[in-house]
Design a protein around this motif. Structure first.
Motif, PDB file in Angstrom:
ATOM      1  N   ALA A  31       1.057  -0.924   0.366  1.00 14.33           N
ATOM      2  CA  ALA A  31      -0.058   0.185  -0.031  1.00 14.33           C
ATOM      3  C   ALA A  31       1.107   0.829  -0.337  1.00 14.33           C
ATOM      4  O   ALA A  31       0.608   2.794  -0.511  1.00 14.33           O
ATOM      5  N   SER A  33       3.374   2.027  -2.215  1.00 12.22           N
ATOM      6  CA  SER A  33       3.648   2.187  -3.566  1.00 12.22           C
ATOM      7  C   SER A  33       2.244   1.796  -4.430  1.00 12.22           C
ATOM      8  O   SER A  33       2.625   2.064  -5.662  1.00 12.22           O
ATOM      9  N   VAL A  34       1.428   1.312  -4.125  1.00  9.40           N
ATOM     10  CA  VAL A  34       0.388   0.982  -5.030  1.00  9.40           C
ATOM     11  C   VAL A  34      -0.668   1.588  -4.534  1.00  9.40           C
ATOM     12  O   VAL A  34      -0.834   0.723  -3.848  1.00  9.40           O
ATOM     13  N   ARG A  35      -0.969   1.487  -5.893  1.00  9.62           N
ATOM     14  CA  ARG A  35      -2.547   2.466  -6.310  1.00  9.62           C
ATOM     15  C   ARG A  35      -3.917   1.809  -6.341  1.00  9.62           C
ATOM     16  O   ARG A  35      -3.056   0.493  -7.483  1.00  9.62           O
ATOM     17  N   HIS A  36      -4.981   1.796  -6.204  1.00  5.80           N
ATOM     18  CA  HIS A  36      -6.678   0.959  -6.229  1.00  5.80           C
ATOM     19  C   HIS A  36      -6.280  -0.476  -6.065  1.00  5.80           C
ATOM     20  O   HIS A  36      -6.494  -1.617  -7.571  1.00  5.80           O
ATOM     21  N   ARG A  38      -7.191  -4.423  -5.299  1.00  2.73           N
ATOM     22  CA  ARG A  38      -8.468  -5.117  -5.443  1.00  2.73           C
ATOM     23  C   ARG A  38      -9.019  -5.886  -4.720  1.00  2.73           C
ATOM     24  O   ARG A  38      -9.741  -5.848  -4.214  1.00  2.73           O
ATOM     25  N   PHE A  65      -4.318  -4.607  -8.822  1.00  4.36           N
ATOM     26  CA  PHE A  65      -4.465  -3.963  -9.224  1.00  4.36           C
ATOM     27  C   PHE A  65      -5.085  -3.360 -10.035  1.00  4.36           C
ATOM     28  O   PHE A  65      -4.501  -4.047 -11.267  1.00  4.36           O
ATOM     29  N   GLU A  68      -4.503   2.270 -14.458  1.00  3.20           N
ATOM     30  CA  GLU A  68      -5.352   3.508 -14.875  1.00  3.20           C
ATOM     31  C   GLU A  68      -4.915   3.636 -16.596  1.00  3.20           C
ATOM     32  O   GLU A  68      -3.948   3.239 -17.191  1.00  3.20           O
TER      33      GLU A  68
END
Length: 69
Positions: A31, A33-36, A38, A65, A68
């Motif tokens: 968390a 460095s990694v977004r989104h 799931r 994840f 984008e």
């Protein structure tokens, strides 16, 4: 529901406090460095033995994840 594309990473979390704590440690570090993120899947569970007892749990997880656009 929107269509999604996911990317996966694998991490191994460790903890002397148990399997769930090891998963939580891997997720907490991801968390940073990694977004989104799931979902996650537990891939492997191992334990380091010291003196005939479990000393450290090692849990490998696959975290997905969304990519984008």
């Amino acid at each position: 529901m929107n269509d999604h594309v996911y990317k996966h990473i694998e991490l191994t979390g460790t903890s002397a406090d148990g399997i769930e704590a090891a998963v939580g440690n891997a997720l907490a570090v991801a968390a940073l460095s990694v977004r989104h993120m799931r979902w996650l899947e537990v891939i492997d569970t191992r334990a380091h033995i010291e003196g005939g007892r479990v000393d450290q749990w090692q849990v490998t997880v696959r975290i997905a994840f969304t990519v984008e656009s």
